[in-house]
Design an enzyme around this catalytic site. Structure first.
Site, PDB file in Angstrom:
ATOM      1  N   ASP A 106       0.818  -1.207   0.000  1.00  0.00           N
ATOM      2  CA  ASP A 106       0.000   0.000   0.000  1.00  0.00           C
ATOM      3  C   ASP A 106       0.861   1.271   0.000  1.00  0.00           C
ATOM      4  O   ASP A 106       1.761   1.398   0.842  1.00  0.00           O
ATOM      5  CB  ASP A 106      -0.869  -0.036   1.274  1.00  0.00           C
ATOM      6  CG  ASP A 106      -2.006   0.959   1.242  1.00  0.00           C
ATOM      7  OD1 ASP A 106      -2.935   0.764   0.450  1.00  0.00           O
ATOM      8  OD2 ASP A 106      -1.969   1.928   2.027  1.00  0.00           O
TER       9      ASP A 106
ATOM     10  N   GLU B 286       2.043  -0.397  -4.711  1.00  0.00           N
ATOM     11  CA  GLU B 286       1.033   0.586  -5.111  1.00  0.00           C
ATOM     12  C   GLU B 286       1.677   1.966  -5.009  1.00  0.00           C
ATOM     13  O   GLU B 286       2.167   2.340  -3.936  1.00  0.00           O
ATOM     14  CB  GLU B 286      -0.197   0.510  -4.203  1.00  0.00           C
ATOM     15  CG  GLU B 286      -1.337   1.371  -4.754  1.00  0.00           C
ATOM     16  CD  GLU B 286      -2.198   2.031  -3.693  1.00  0.00           C
ATOM     17  OE1 GLU B 286      -3.341   2.375  -3.994  1.00  0.00           O
ATOM     18  OE2 GLU B 286      -1.720   2.222  -2.558  1.00  0.00           O
TER      19      GLU B 286
ATOM     20  N   HIS C 239     -10.678  -1.635  -5.318  1.00  0.00           N
ATOM     21  CA  HIS C 239     -11.567  -1.152  -4.252  1.00  0.00           C
ATOM     22  C   HIS C 239     -11.544   0.367  -4.069  1.00  0.00           C
ATOM     23  O   HIS C 239     -12.285   0.890  -3.247  1.00  0.00           O
ATOM     24  CB  HIS C 239     -11.183  -1.843  -2.945  1.00  0.00           C
ATOM     25  CG  HIS C 239      -9.809  -1.444  -2.487  1.00  0.00           C
ATOM     26  ND1 HIS C 239      -8.661  -1.813  -3.170  1.00  0.00           N
ATOM     27  CD2 HIS C 239      -9.386  -0.687  -1.454  1.00  0.00           C
ATOM     28  CE1 HIS C 239      -7.609  -1.301  -2.565  1.00  0.00           C
ATOM     29  NE2 HIS C 239      -8.019  -0.609  -1.517  1.00  0.00           N
TER      30      HIS C 239
HETATM   31  O1  TEU Z   1      -4.813   3.903  -1.617  1.00  0.00           O
HETATM   32  C1  TEU Z   1      -3.867   4.857  -2.002  1.00  0.00           C
HETATM   33  C2  TEU Z   1      -4.379   6.105  -2.555  1.00  0.00           C
HETATM   34  O2  TEU Z   1      -3.698   6.841  -3.225  1.00  0.00           O
HETATM   35  C3  TEU Z   1      -5.687   6.557  -2.108  1.00  0.00           C
HETATM   36  O3  TEU Z   1      -5.595   7.938  -2.108  1.00  0.00           O
HETATM   37  C4  TEU Z   1      -6.753   6.060  -2.992  1.00  0.00           C
HETATM   38  O4  TEU Z   1      -6.307   5.831  -4.262  1.00  0.00           O
HETATM   39  C5  TEU Z   1      -7.852   7.049  -3.003  1.00  0.00           C
HETATM   40  O5  TEU Z   1      -8.991   6.289  -2.895  1.00  0.00           O
HETATM   41  C6  TEU Z   1      -7.883   7.871  -4.240  1.00  0.00           C
HETATM   42  O6  TEU Z   1      -8.881   8.814  -4.132  1.00  0.00           O
HETATM   43  C7  TEU Z   1      -4.431   2.949  -0.688  1.00  0.00           C
HETATM   44  C8  TEU Z   1      -5.545   1.947  -0.483  1.00  0.00           C
HETATM   45  O7  TEU Z   1      -5.738   1.217  -1.650  1.00  0.00           O
HETATM   46  C9  TEU Z   1      -6.760   2.660  -0.003  1.00  0.00           C
HETATM   47  O8  TEU Z   1      -7.875   1.818   0.103  1.00  0.00           O
HETATM   48  C10 TEU Z   1      -6.427   3.270   1.334  1.00  0.00           C
HETATM   49  O9  TEU Z   1      -7.506   4.049   1.780  1.00  0.00           O
HETATM   50  C11 TEU Z   1      -5.179   4.143   1.274  1.00  0.00           C
HETATM   51  O10 TEU Z   1      -4.107   3.538   0.554  1.00  0.00           O
HETATM   52  C12 TEU Z   1      -4.660   4.381   2.665  1.00  0.00           C
HETATM   53  O11 TEU Z   1      -4.171   3.185   3.188  1.00  0.00           O
END
Ligand code: TEU
Length: 567
Positions: free
Chosen positions: A209, A272, A344
């Protein structure tokens, strides 16, 4: 990369399970590990190679598990460690692997590390997080006294004041997700030890993440830098300080050495990385540098937005081609792409990139799938995508559950935005679109739960569900099965060189893939217009159809038609 030395994941397809919404086994309305175990046949039937499991660790669930309070325990809501062991064994018995979510940019504020860190400025764990005094000359709590002007991904400041000590802590996401201080070697060693513990248990790798955010640009005296002001807000853009921090490569290489190096089992790591550029991705995924196998990039899911994701703009298919084409070219000789339409965090692909009106939903879902799976890279299928699940018809705020959506609503409306406009952006872009329960059958809760689902089931499940598609050879599900099998069967799909055709065309997306003597031509009509195929692509005439999403091979390319042809 030759067939012989290509890593196993170059021919693999990954399936993402968001456990809370996948399958409930105990009637509490929330999906769980028991539910995942019950549905493994669905994955085996699709033919996927890897299951990526979104977080199931102990968590207060402020961000649905992306806020972890114990990395080595399963949240009772999801089940037990024994069930996780059972899942590992059941997957391995079917020849599949398990990819765990690794969330180590931040913990929950209820993690014992943070509780201890917060307890006193003298705590031995104080330095495990980013504590800072108010801005010089200002008092704690004054407007603008935050140590930097950064805006959080989840609205508001990235700094939360701790009244007791008069200091602020950093949280790039929600205030219940304090950022770990990776500058501190003890933090890094604790994370690596936890990762080794999971690998020893049998997991096959990690989806990491926001892993590009772990290194922050901090001055030798501990100072963090303000970012350029974001027009129309009281905040600045801090991303320049942490999307590609000065020690990011060093940290990932160290992690590789300390956790992965020398392990005999075939593993997979995917980072990610919001904001990553293709040049950076080459470095992150160059095998010679030993960092990660592939990254999730965000360029193609940022083409339909203005300054923020809530500022929704029409998507031009040409921009999509330019972007994906550049990533294919950029990682052609070094590194590797991951391929995804949604997950998601994103609205449903068929609603966003396709056409979810009833006449085109099946065809556009299968067309998008063909386009993605025929690119070079590792495809990711997000639960429900394989049955053409679409966005939810939200009409009011109380239907949303996601912290990002709710925070945005509160901040936007309190700073003067029009409530109806905010709601309409949420309806298009909210992460809850992807988080409604998987539609297994036409029964009232779609076969997801015997209780009340934590988030409403999409009313379209009476028509769009897995049971209705399982034995239908023309279904979206059957098409996914064929695409996944094709990647396993044909080395050219996994490894072939990519060449974009018709780069200027606004509606037809076409490319070739070639390996040794074999060349595939892929043609996808991303519109409702009918085209004469031979005048578009003379080479298509008479070519053998390997896989298509509509019956027959007429001279015209029909709306949302996709064909994979052998030249
Ligand atoms: O997401 C990373 C991210 O950049 C988030 O800002 C996400 O893309 C956002 O929904 C964009 O508007 C990861 C996870 O996949 C996400 O579910 C988590 O909420 C986030 O990190 C924090 O851990």
């Amino acid at each position: 990369m030759s067939e012989r030395d290509a890593p196993w994941w170059t021919r693999a397809v990954v399936y993402q399970v968001y456990p809370r919404s996948f399958q409930d086994s105990d009637g509490d309305g929330i999906g769980d590990l028991g539910g995942v175990l019950q549905r493994l046949d669905h994955l085996a039937d699709l033919g996927v190679d890897v299951l990526w499991l979104s977080p199931i660790y102990a968590s207060p669930q402020a961000d649905n598990g992306y806020d972890i309070s114990d990395y080595q325990a399963i949240d009772p809501m999801f089940g037990t460690l024994e069930q996780l062991d059972e899942l590992i064994a059941a997957l391995h018995a079917r020849g599949m692997k398990l990819l765990m979510d690794l969330v180590v940019n931040h913990t929950s504020d209820e993690h014992p590390w943070f509780v201890e860190s917060r307890s006193s400025p003298d705590s031995p764990k104080r330095d495990w997080y980013w504590w800072r005094p108010p801005r010089p000359g200002m008092a704690a709590g004054d407007p603008g006294a935050e140590p930097t002007n950064w805006q959080s991904f989840f609205s508001g400041s990235t700094w939360e004041l701790d009244e007791a000590s008069g200091e602020y802590y950093l949280h790039l996401f929600d205030r219940k997700q304090p950022d770990l201080n990776w500058e501190n070697p003890e933090v890094r060693e604790a994370v690596y030890a936890m990762m080794r513990w999971w690998l020893d248990r049998g997991v096959d790798g990690f989806r990491m993440d926001v892993i590009n955010m772990i290194s922050k640009d901090v001055a030798p005296d501990g100072h963090l830098h303000d970012g350029p002001p974001i027009p129309g807000t009281a905040f600045g853009d801090g991303t320049g300080s942490y999307l590609y921090g000065p020690r990011i490569h060093e940290f990932l290489q160290e992690m590789h050495r300390e956790v992965f190096a020398g392990r005999p089992e075939p593993l997979l790591t995917v980072g990610e990385m919001p904001g990553v550029t293709v040049e950076q991705a080459r470095r992150f995924t160059d095998p010679a540098r030993a960092e990660v196998d592939m990254v999730f990039q965000f360029e193609h899911v940022s083409l339909d937005r203005g300054r923020s994701k809530w500022d929704v703009r029409p998507l031009r298919m040409r921009d999509l081609k330019t972007s994906l084409g550049r990533w294919q070219a950029g990682l052609a000789d070094v590194g590797w792409n991951s391929l995804y339409w949604d997950n998601h965090d994103q609205p449903r692909a068929v609603s966003r990139f396709g056409d979810d009106s009833s006449g085109f939903r099946r065809d556009s879902a299968t067309c998008l799938a063909t386009l993605l799976h025929l690119h070079r890279g590792t495809p990711y299928v997000y639960q429900g995508q394989e049955i053409g699940m679409a966005n939810f018809p939200f009409t009011s705020l109380d239907e949303f559950a996601d912290v990002e959506s709710l925070n945005h609503y509160v901040h936007a409306v309190s700073t003067g935005a029009d409530a109806a406009a905010v709601l309409s952006a949420l309806r298009r872009m909210s992460r809850d679109n992807a988080r409604t329960p998987v539609q297994w059958d036409a029964s009232p809760s779609a076969g997801f739960t015997t209780g009340t689902p934590w988030l409403a089931v999409n009313p379209d499940h009476v028509e769009w569900n897995a049971a209705a598609q399982r034995d239908d050879a023309t279904s979206v599900l059957a098409h996914y099965r064929r695409l996944i099998a094709l990647r396993h069967d044909l080395p050219v799909v996994a490894l072939g060189d990519f060449a974009m055709l018709l780069p200027e065309h606004d509606e037809v997306y076409a490319f070739t893939r070639s390996l040794d003597a074999e060349t595939l031509l892929v043609v996808c009509n991303l519109s409702r217009t009918t085209y004469d195929l031979t005048s578009l692509l003379p080479g298509a005439a008479g070519a053998e159809l390997v896989l298509g999403n509509l019956p027959g091979t007429p001279a015209e390319l029909r709306p949302w038609e996709a064909r994979v042809l052998r030249l």
